[in-house]
Write a protein that holds these residues in place. Structure first.
Motif, PDB file in Angstrom:
ATOM      1  N   GLY A 247      -3.068   6.454  12.645  1.00 29.93           N
ATOM      2  CA  GLY A 247      -3.924   5.429  12.459  1.00 29.93           C
ATOM      3  C   GLY A 247      -5.346   5.259  13.323  1.00 29.93           C
ATOM      4  N   GLY A 248      -5.449   6.500  13.995  1.00 31.43           N
ATOM      5  CA  GLY A 248      -6.574   6.775  15.014  1.00 31.43           C
ATOM      6  C   GLY A 248      -7.288   8.153  14.858  1.00 31.43           C
ATOM      7  N   SER A 249      -7.897   8.528  16.025  1.00 32.26           N
ATOM      8  CA  SER A 249      -8.196   9.743  16.043  1.00 32.26           C
ATOM      9  C   SER A 249      -7.425  10.516  17.225  1.00 32.26           C
ATOM     10  CB  SER A 249      -9.629   9.550  16.508  1.00 32.26           C
ATOM     11  OG  SER A 249     -10.249   8.860  15.530  1.00 32.26           O
ATOM     12  N   LEU A 250      -7.329  12.029  16.990  1.00 31.29           N
ATOM     13  CA  LEU A 250      -6.880  12.875  17.907  1.00 31.29           C
ATOM     14  C   LEU A 250      -7.737  13.922  18.292  1.00 31.29           C
ATOM     15  CD1 LEU A 250      -4.562  14.413  19.428  1.00 31.29           C
ATOM     16  CD2 LEU A 250      -3.905  15.553  17.542  1.00 31.29           C
ATOM     17  N   PHE A 251      -8.361  13.972  19.507  1.00 32.31           N
ATOM     18  CA  PHE A 251      -9.195  14.749  20.126  1.00 32.31           C
ATOM     19  C   PHE A 251      -8.685  15.942  20.518  1.00 32.31           C
ATOM     20  CE2 PHE A 251     -12.218  15.715  23.762  1.00 32.31           C
ATOM     21  CZ  PHE A 251     -13.284  16.447  22.829  1.00 32.31           C
ATOM     22  N   LEU A 252      -8.950  17.080  20.046  1.00 34.34           N
ATOM     23  CA  LEU A 252      -8.449  18.704  20.629  1.00 34.34           C
ATOM     24  C   LEU A 252      -9.610  18.929  21.226  1.00 34.34           C
ATOM     25  CD1 LEU A 252      -6.052  19.441  17.670  1.00 34.34           C
ATOM     26  CD2 LEU A 252      -5.289  18.289  19.681  1.00 34.34           C
ATOM     27  N   ASP A 253      -9.787  19.242  22.413  1.00 30.97           N
ATOM     28  CA  ASP A 253     -10.786  19.805  23.034  1.00 30.97           C
ATOM     29  C   ASP A 253     -10.375  21.147  23.383  1.00 30.97           C
ATOM     30  OD1 ASP A 253     -13.308  20.252  24.480  1.00 30.97           O
ATOM     31  OD2 ASP A 253     -12.672  18.982  26.147  1.00 30.97           O
ATOM     32  N   GLU A 254     -11.413  22.160  23.524  1.00 33.21           N
ATOM     33  CA  GLU A 254     -11.131  23.624  23.552  1.00 33.21           C
ATOM     34  C   GLU A 254     -10.086  24.120  22.516  1.00 33.21           C
ATOM     35  OE1 GLU A 254     -11.558  25.547  27.454  1.00 33.21           O
ATOM     36  OE2 GLU A 254     -11.478  23.364  28.423  1.00 33.21           O
ATOM     37  N   ILE A 255     -10.584  23.735  21.404  1.00 33.45           N
ATOM     38  CA  ILE A 255      -9.416  24.366  20.222  1.00 33.45           C
ATOM     39  C   ILE A 255      -9.627  25.737  20.131  1.00 33.45           C
ATOM     40  CG2 ILE A 255     -11.387  23.991  18.644  1.00 33.45           C
ATOM     41  CD1 ILE A 255      -7.740  23.139  17.759  1.00 33.45           C
ATOM     42  N   ASN A 256     -10.642  26.449  20.448  1.00 29.70           N
ATOM     43  CA  ASN A 256     -10.734  27.882  20.755  1.00 29.70           C
ATOM     44  C   ASN A 256      -9.726  28.500  21.555  1.00 29.70           C
ATOM     45  OD1 ASN A 256     -12.636  26.488  22.265  1.00 29.70           O
ATOM     46  ND2 ASN A 256     -13.246  28.712  22.930  1.00 29.70           N
ATOM     47  N   SER A 257      -9.150  27.746  22.516  1.00 27.25           N
ATOM     48  CA  SER A 257      -8.044  28.218  23.315  1.00 27.25           C
ATOM     49  C   SER A 257      -6.850  27.931  22.822  1.00 27.25           C
ATOM     50  CB  SER A 257      -8.238  27.484  24.763  1.00 27.25           C
ATOM     51  OG  SER A 257      -9.492  27.747  25.194  1.00 27.25           O
ATOM     52  N   MET A 258      -6.413  27.221  21.804  1.00 27.87           N
ATOM     53  CA  MET A 258      -5.131  27.025  21.240  1.00 27.87           C
ATOM     54  C   MET A 258      -4.659  28.413  20.552  1.00 27.87           C
ATOM     55  SD  MET A 258      -3.967  24.491  18.258  1.00 27.87           S
ATOM     56  CE  MET A 258      -3.952  23.095  19.113  1.00 27.87           C
ATOM     57  N   PRO A 259      -3.349  28.900  20.966  1.00 31.59           N
ATOM     58  CA  PRO A 259      -3.014  30.220  20.511  1.00 31.59           C
ATOM     59  C   PRO A 259      -2.826  30.183  19.029  1.00 31.59           C
ATOM     60  CG  PRO A 259      -1.431  29.101  22.340  1.00 31.59           C
ATOM     61  CD  PRO A 259      -2.464  28.347  22.225  1.00 31.59           C
ATOM     62  N   ILE A 260      -3.007  31.446  18.341  1.00 29.99           N
ATOM     63  CA  ILE A 260      -3.122  31.397  16.922  1.00 29.99           C
ATOM     64  C   ILE A 260      -1.944  30.997  16.365  1.00 29.99           C
ATOM     65  CG2 ILE A 260      -3.370  33.246  15.147  1.00 29.99           C
ATOM     66  CD1 ILE A 260      -6.333  32.588  16.306  1.00 29.99           C
ATOM     67  N   GLY A 261      -0.851  31.383  16.729  1.00 32.44           N
ATOM     68  CA  GLY A 261       0.429  31.002  16.228  1.00 32.44           C
ATOM     69  C   GLY A 261       0.613  29.423  16.099  1.00 32.44           C
ATOM     70  N   LEU A 262       0.096  28.647  17.069  1.00 35.61           N
ATOM     71  CA  LEU A 262       0.097  27.264  17.051  1.00 35.61           C
ATOM     72  C   LEU A 262      -0.837  26.690  16.025  1.00 35.61           C
ATOM     73  CD1 LEU A 262       1.746  24.700  18.196  1.00 35.61           C
ATOM     74  CD2 LEU A 262       0.104  24.782  19.961  1.00 35.61           C
TER      75      LEU A 262
END
Length: 468
Positions: A247-262
């Motif tokens: 119902g709101g917003s999810l802020f994913l900071d430094e998305i470029n650091s998230m593992p490719i598999g995830l």
């Protein structure tokens, strides 16, 4: 002209400068008669530029020229501090007169007198305006952990690029598409993410933030999707961030650091809106707007394989690029006002002025840490002052400048390397490693091969080749 205006002209006595702008704020004419009146500016260089680009501390509300146009009447001001683009600040007495043609206001002319004392001109570049920021967010201003704290009004800027981004966010307030925010470290990406949420129709819903670089991959997966009891050792029934942000917003900071598999596992949630906790067989429908941020441009992240191309198309629908501080020097002044006001309160200080050499350094420095670094500089400098001091001087920040220069100019390991053909360089390093391994093992080739993690036959061949 009224008697009041005539009295004002008598009080001015003489004129140091004349400026004419059109009704769009473009400078059409400028001349100065006093050599101390903006000594570093040349009239011909400012013709054709906007008034508030040349004089960086004024705007539509504070400029007498703008006021004369907007109110269609003569505007008189006995004192007005003006900072030009070179960093010079003076105090003037002004009278601004609207220019009318064919019944319409087409511009305004301003007659100015410099009333700055010579001592004050040399002493400081500007005086901070505490009143402007008394209502702004301060460290003690906090809401719940699942609420966005900042709004567009909290983004301090005089820069047209930032104002354009703020206008876009307002215009797109009813848009539910994912948002991608790019900006160098310290430009305020999280501040914009909060503002995007608070400007949207989801402002009353939760705002959940997660730095993707701060958590290992296996733990980040359970944080995002949740877990069920027994799904792994110590696991309990726990909702993930997608469920918490429903119902709101999810802020994913430094998305470029998230593992490719995830990133691949996120696609189903982004495409269909269903999330499944680790170890669970059931899926749950969630309604979440994703706001992502990166300190690298998204297309470069794709090229360097830090961001999947398919997830890029899902996340980067609305895109905002936050310019670095070195490209928005007009913001130095209002940001300094804000941070000085904040640290005066926090540190019980009374800084009201900033010396010219401090301001000159700030406007010429390249700011690799952007606004966060400016914040750090001012916190450091103000902490070095005494309670009875009113002026932030260069010596208050000099040690920090020295530290920065030492880091910038210290030769790196790469600077020490002598350029040579790559094949020769590799052979030299290989020869040294083999020599050391043979020495440490007392000539035992088998042990040396295990240390170097290469087949014994290969090592023996290289020993014969290099004759260590």
């Amino acid at each position: 002209m009224s008697s009041k205006s005539n009295n004002f002209f008598k009080e001015i006595e003489y004129i140091d400068g004349v400026t004419i702008i059109d009704n769009k704020g473009i400078i059409q004419y400028s001349i100065k008669f006093n050599p101390n009146f903006y000594p570093e500016m040349i009239e011909k260089d400012i013709i054709g530029k906007k008034l508030d680009e040349v004089f960086t501390n004024i705007n539509q509300k504070t400029s007498t020229l703008y006021s004369a146009i907007n109110h269609k009447k003569i505007i008189q001001k006995k004192t007005q501090k003006i900072t030009d683009i070179t960093g010079c600040t003076i105090e003037t007495m002004n009278v601004s007169i609207p220019i009318k043609a064919n019944g319409e206001i087409i511009g305004a002319i301003e007659l100015s007198k410099d009333i700055t004392s010579q001592g004050e001109r040399e002493k400081y570049i500007f005086e901070i305006d505490k009143a402007i920021f008394q209502h702004k967010f301060l460290p003690e201003y906090r809401l719940g952990s699942d609420r966005a704290r900042y709004t567009l009004e909290d983004i301090i800027s005089n820069d047209p690029k930032i104002e354009d981004i703020k206008n876009q966010i307002t215009h797109l307030s009813d848009n539910k598409a994912p948002v991608f925010i790019y900006g160098e470290t310290g430009t305020g990406k999280e501040l914009f993410a909060h503002a995007v949420h608070n400007a949207s129709e989801r402002k009353d819903g939760p705002f959940v933030a997660q730095n993707c670089a701060a958590i290992p991959e296996n733990l980040l997966e359970s944080i995002l999707f949740g877990s069920t009891k027994g799904s792994y050792t110590g696991a309990i029934d726990s909702p993930g961030l997608f469920e918490l942000a429903d119902g709101g917003s999810l802020f994913l900071d430094e998305i470029n650091s998230m593992p490719i598999g995830l990133q691949a596992k996120m696609l189903r949630v982004l495409e269909e809106g269903y999330v499944r906790r680790l170890g669970d067989k059931k899926e749950k429908k969630v309604d979440v707007r994703i706001i992502s941020a990166s300190n690298e441009e998204p297309l470069k992240c794709i090229q360097s394989h830090k961001l999947r191309q398919d997830i890029y198309y899902r996340l980067c629908v609305l895109y905002f690029a936050i310019p670095p501080l070195r490209h928005r020097l007009n913001d130095i002044k209002p940001l300094m006002d804000f941070f000085i006001t904040r640290y005066n309160r926090q540190l019980d200080r009374n800084i009201t002025k900033v010396s010219k050499n401090v301001y000159d350094f700030f406007t010429s420095y390249h700011w690799p840490g952007n606004i966060r670094e400016l914040d750090h500089f001012l916190q450091y400098g103000i902490s070095k002052t005494h309670k009875d001091e009113e002026i932030l001087e260069y010596h208050h920040i000099e040690q920090r400048i020295t530290d920065i220069k030492a880091i910038e100019y210290e030769p790196s390991d790469y600077d020490q390397i002598e350029l040579q053909p790559l094949k020769e360089a590799v052979e030299n390093v290989e020869r040294q490693l083999i020599q050391r391994a043979i020495q440490e093992t007392g000539g035992n080739v088998s042990k040396a091969s295990r240390i170097l993690k290469m087949p014994r036959q290969t090592l023996q061949r290289k020993i014969d080749l290099y004759n260590p």
